[in-house]
Enzyme design. Structure first.
Site, PDB file in Angstrom:
ATOM      1  N   ALA A   9       0.805  -1.278   0.162  1.00  0.00           N
ATOM      2  CA  ALA A   9      -0.033   0.038  -0.055  1.00  0.00           C
ATOM      3  C   ALA A   9       0.895   1.309   0.133  1.00  0.00           C
ATOM      4  O   ALA A   9       0.393   2.354   0.685  1.00  0.00           O
ATOM      5  CB  ALA A   9      -0.928  -0.076   1.195  1.00  0.00           C
ATOM      6  N   ARG A  15      -3.182   9.016 -10.155  1.00  0.00           N
ATOM      7  CA  ARG A  15      -4.383   9.426 -11.035  1.00  0.00           C
ATOM      8  C   ARG A  15      -5.696   9.672 -10.190  1.00  0.00           C
ATOM      9  O   ARG A  15      -6.618   9.908 -10.650  1.00  0.00           O
ATOM     10  CB  ARG A  15      -4.501   8.164 -11.896  1.00  0.00           C
ATOM     11  N   TYR A 348     -36.090  15.707  17.981  1.00  0.00           N
ATOM     12  CA  TYR A 348     -34.559  15.589  18.157  1.00  0.00           C
ATOM     13  C   TYR A 348     -34.472  14.963  19.575  1.00  0.00           C
ATOM     14  O   TYR A 348     -34.910  15.762  20.450  1.00  0.00           O
ATOM     15  CB  TYR A 348     -33.983  16.597  17.974  1.00  0.00           C
TER      16      TYR A 348
HETATM   17  C1  UD1 Z   1       1.291  -4.831 -11.095  1.00  0.00           C
HETATM   18  C2  UD1 Z   1       1.963  -6.017 -11.742  1.00  0.00           C
HETATM   19  C3  UD1 Z   1       1.466  -6.689 -12.733  1.00  0.00           C
HETATM   20  C4  UD1 Z   1       0.012  -6.880 -12.927  1.00  0.00           C
HETATM   21  C5  UD1 Z   1      -0.628  -5.461 -11.951  1.00  0.00           C
HETATM   22  C6  UD1 Z   1      -2.017  -6.015 -11.531  1.00  0.00           C
HETATM   23  C7  UD1 Z   1       4.434  -6.091 -11.095  1.00  0.00           C
HETATM   24  C8  UD1 Z   1       5.606  -5.852 -11.471  1.00  0.00           C
HETATM   25  N1  UD1 Z   1       3.557  -5.961 -11.994  1.00  0.00           N
HETATM   26  O1  UD1 Z   1       1.440  -3.774 -12.323  1.00  0.00           O
HETATM   27  O2  UD1 Z   1       1.976  -7.684 -13.219  1.00  0.00           O
HETATM   28  O3  UD1 Z   1      -0.581  -7.176 -13.753  1.00  0.00           O
HETATM   29  O4  UD1 Z   1       0.118  -5.063 -10.853  1.00  0.00           O
HETATM   30  O5  UD1 Z   1      -2.776  -4.764 -11.361  1.00  0.00           O
HETATM   31  O6  UD1 Z   1       4.466  -6.132  -9.808  1.00  0.00           O
HETATM   32  N2  UD1 Z   1       3.439  -0.951  -4.609  1.00  0.00           N
HETATM   33  C9  UD1 Z   1       4.091  -0.290  -3.521  1.00  0.00           C
HETATM   34  N3  UD1 Z   1       5.715  -0.068  -3.618  1.00  0.00           N
HETATM   35  C10 UD1 Z   1       6.128  -0.143  -4.839  1.00  0.00           C
HETATM   36  C11 UD1 Z   1       5.072  -0.203  -6.023  1.00  0.00           C
HETATM   37  C12 UD1 Z   1       3.964  -0.620  -5.772  1.00  0.00           C
HETATM   38  O7  UD1 Z   1       3.788  -0.767  -2.312  1.00  0.00           O
HETATM   39  O8  UD1 Z   1       7.266   0.409  -4.841  1.00  0.00           O
HETATM   40  C13 UD1 Z   1       2.050  -1.024  -4.361  1.00  0.00           C
HETATM   41  C14 UD1 Z   1       1.060  -0.379  -5.022  1.00  0.00           C
HETATM   42  O9  UD1 Z   1       0.732   0.643  -3.840  1.00  0.00           O
HETATM   43  C15 UD1 Z   1      -0.126  -1.040  -5.447  1.00  0.00           C
HETATM   44  C16 UD1 Z   1       0.662  -2.590  -5.682  1.00  0.00           C
HETATM   45  O10 UD1 Z   1       1.959  -2.199  -5.178  1.00  0.00           O
HETATM   46  O11 UD1 Z   1      -1.018  -1.420  -4.504  1.00  0.00           O
HETATM   47  C17 UD1 Z   1       0.821  -2.413  -7.346  1.00  0.00           C
HETATM   48  O12 UD1 Z   1       1.578  -1.670  -7.935  1.00  0.00           O
HETATM   49  P1  UD1 Z   1       1.174  -0.939  -9.315  1.00  0.00           P
HETATM   50  O13 UD1 Z   1       2.328   0.360  -9.225  1.00  0.00           O
HETATM   51  O14 UD1 Z   1      -0.225  -0.631  -9.436  1.00  0.00           O
HETATM   52  O15 UD1 Z   1       1.958  -1.984 -10.186  1.00  0.00           O
HETATM   53  P2  UD1 Z   1       1.213  -2.246 -11.788  1.00  0.00           P
HETATM   54  O16 UD1 Z   1       2.197  -1.657 -12.572  1.00  0.00           O
HETATM   55  O17 UD1 Z   1      -0.188  -2.044 -11.951  1.00  0.00           O
END
Ligand code: UD1
Ligand code: MG
Length: 449
Positions: A9, A15, A348
């Site tokens: 998280a 976005r 109330y």
């Molecule tokens: C990730 C997956 C992808 C998958 C997709 C599904 C990887 C490399 N890619 O991509 O294969 O299809 O999710 O939704 O894992 N987060 C952290 N720290 C970080 C980066 C992310 O806590 O340094 C958390 C984010 O808050 C989020 C989750 O990890 O809850 C996923 O991160 P996000 O950047 O959305 O990954 P995607 O690029 O969507």
């Protein structure tokens, strides 16, 4: 053997266009991460949440929900693999398995995690959750051989042939804790994003000869929230499921699509909910109660066979016993209403107790606030409060007492007494007629000018 949870998280959620960390945005009056935690509610191990952007706020919210949750910080968001590695110190001595979930993915079903556990128990070392995407967009693509997962390729790094694969990575992973932590430590960041990809764990495990498998679920479960539009969509999804669940458990909803539930709403069998009712957080409705149209309830308990509304507002701490009646344009807050008591019109009632079988007349108000402090009003059983009574708290009304209409109660009323606190009426013979003719004459003179 325990199964632990790591909830990611730390992401910024650009976005969302928000000052609020993404995982604190709510669906059904509960933050996104609380829904993700609920997906894992059957797991018996430690729970670890990785926070980053807005870390202090997320930490406070997580601890408020679950005082045993371990919070770890990822100060720089270097990728999902790096985020998991942040949890390693907490789970260093843990055995058993670990599940990874995302804080912004609210609908993963506990049953799906069970299916993954079944695959693991049948001998898989690492289990990834995939789904057939209607529009694979930028999800990571899963390269498989049957149920064996060879590797996951991120969209940014994929060639056209790999992008043509429709089996996508949900992000959910289950593995032996020790294996998982060892593998994430070994990840590199030589890829298009320059990030430590958790997804690379698949190929890495394969190269070590470990068994890596994919289990699939319905795409609806993997819905992630990245924008306000996603949030609104997720709310719709939640509400339609909550309505279906209420109907399936024997609750009547006359117009299901107009009733809004919170994540924790509990409604008993044979309760009837009329159209346009909103349940805020913390509501329990007992069997056979009826919530009439356009009522708003939060933090309250409605006893069996009680009738609430139409147009009633129950605020936190409203405790309605069985067979009570709360009618139109009545607001009740922090008040216990005894069995069979009635507050039927335009009142109330706050910071009070109302005894069994008591009747509160129309327009009654507990004047509970002096501008600085709140004060209580205690009303006994079988009391009759006349219409438009002002109860200036702190004040108490004994059992079987009465107040005359329009009374301003500033002193306690003993049991069985009647309080009359209003100016005595005087009738002036013929004065109304005199006044009318004087006023009409004045009007005629004015229009003749
Ligand atoms: C990730 C997956 C992808 C998958 C997709 C599904 C990887 C490399 N890619 O991509 O294969 O299809 O999710 O939704 O894992 N987060 C952290 N720290 C970080 C980066 C992310 O806590 O340094 C958390 C984010 O808050 C989020 C989750 O990890 O809850 C996923 O991160 P996000 O950047 O959305 O990954 P995607 O690029 O969507
Ligand atoms: Mg994402």
């Amino acid at each position: 053997m325990s199964t632990h949870l790591i909830l990611l998280a730390a992401g910024e959620g650009t976005r969302m266009q928000s000052e609020r960390p993404k995982v604190l945005h709510e669906i059904a009056a509960a933050p996104l991460f609380a829904h993700a935690l609920a997906s894992a509610e059957d797991l018996d191990g430690q729970r670890v949440i990785v926070v980053g952007h807005g870390g202090d706020k997320v930490r406070a919210a997580a601890l408020a929900l679950d005082e045993n949750i371990q919070v770890v910080e990822q100060t720089e968001q270097l990728g999902t693999g790096h985020a998991v590695a942040m949890a390693a110190p907490v789970l260093a001595d843990a055995s058993g398995d670990t599940v990874i979930l995302y804080g912004d993915t609210p609908f993963i079903q506990p049953d799906t995690l069970c299916k993954m556990q079944t695959a693991r128990d049948a001998g898989a070392d690492v289990v990834f959750l995939g789904f057939e995407a209607a529009d694979p967009a930028r999800y990571g693509r899963m390269v498989t051989d049957g149920t064996v997962l060879l590797k996951i390729v991120e969209w940014k790094d994929a060639d056209d042939a790999t992008r043509a694969i429709s089996l996508c990575n949900s992000g959910v992973v289950l593995a032996g804790t020790k294996t998982l932590l060892r593998l994430v430590e070994a990840l590199g960041n030589d890829n298009a994003a320059g990030e430590y990809y958790l997804t690379d764990v698949a190929a890495l495990a394969q190269s070590e000869g470990l068994r890596v498998e994919v289990v699939t679920c319905d795409e609806a479960e993997t819905l992630g929230v990245n924008s306000r539009a996603d949030l609104a969509f997720a709310e719709r999804v939640f509400q339609s499921r909550a309505r279906a669940a209420a109907l399936a458990t024997g609750v009547t909803l006359q117009a299901p699509e107009t009733v809004y539930f919170s994540k924790d709403t509990v409604i008993g069998r044979d309760a009837e909910i009329e159209p346009n009712v909103v349940f805020g957080p913390g509501v329990t409705i007992e069997s056979g109660a009826r919530i009439r149209a356009f009522s708003h309830l939060e933090g309250c308990h409605v006893g069996a066979r009680a009738v609430v509304g139409p147009y009633a507002r129950l605020r936190p701490g409203a405790e309605l016993s069985n067979d009570t009646r709360v009618g139109n344009f009545v607001e009740i807050k922090n008040t216990q209403v005894g069995e069979g008591a009635k507050v039927n019109h335009l009142s109330y009632i706050g910071d009070a107790s109302v005894g069994a079988k008591t009747n509160i007349g129309a327009g009654t108000i507990t004047c509970n606030y002096d501008g600085v402090f709140k004060h209580r009003t205690e009303i006994g059983e079988r009391v009759f409060i006349g219409s438009n009574t002002m109860l200036v708290a702190p004040v108490s009304v004994g059992h079987e007492a009465m107040t005359a209409t329009g009374t301003v109660v500033t002193r306690d009323i003993p049991e069985g007494d009647m309080a009359v606190g209003r100016a005595r009426q005087e009738n002036k013979p013929g004065l109304a007629r005199k006044l009318f003719s004087k006023l009409r004459a004045a009007k005629a003179a004015k229009s003749g000018e």
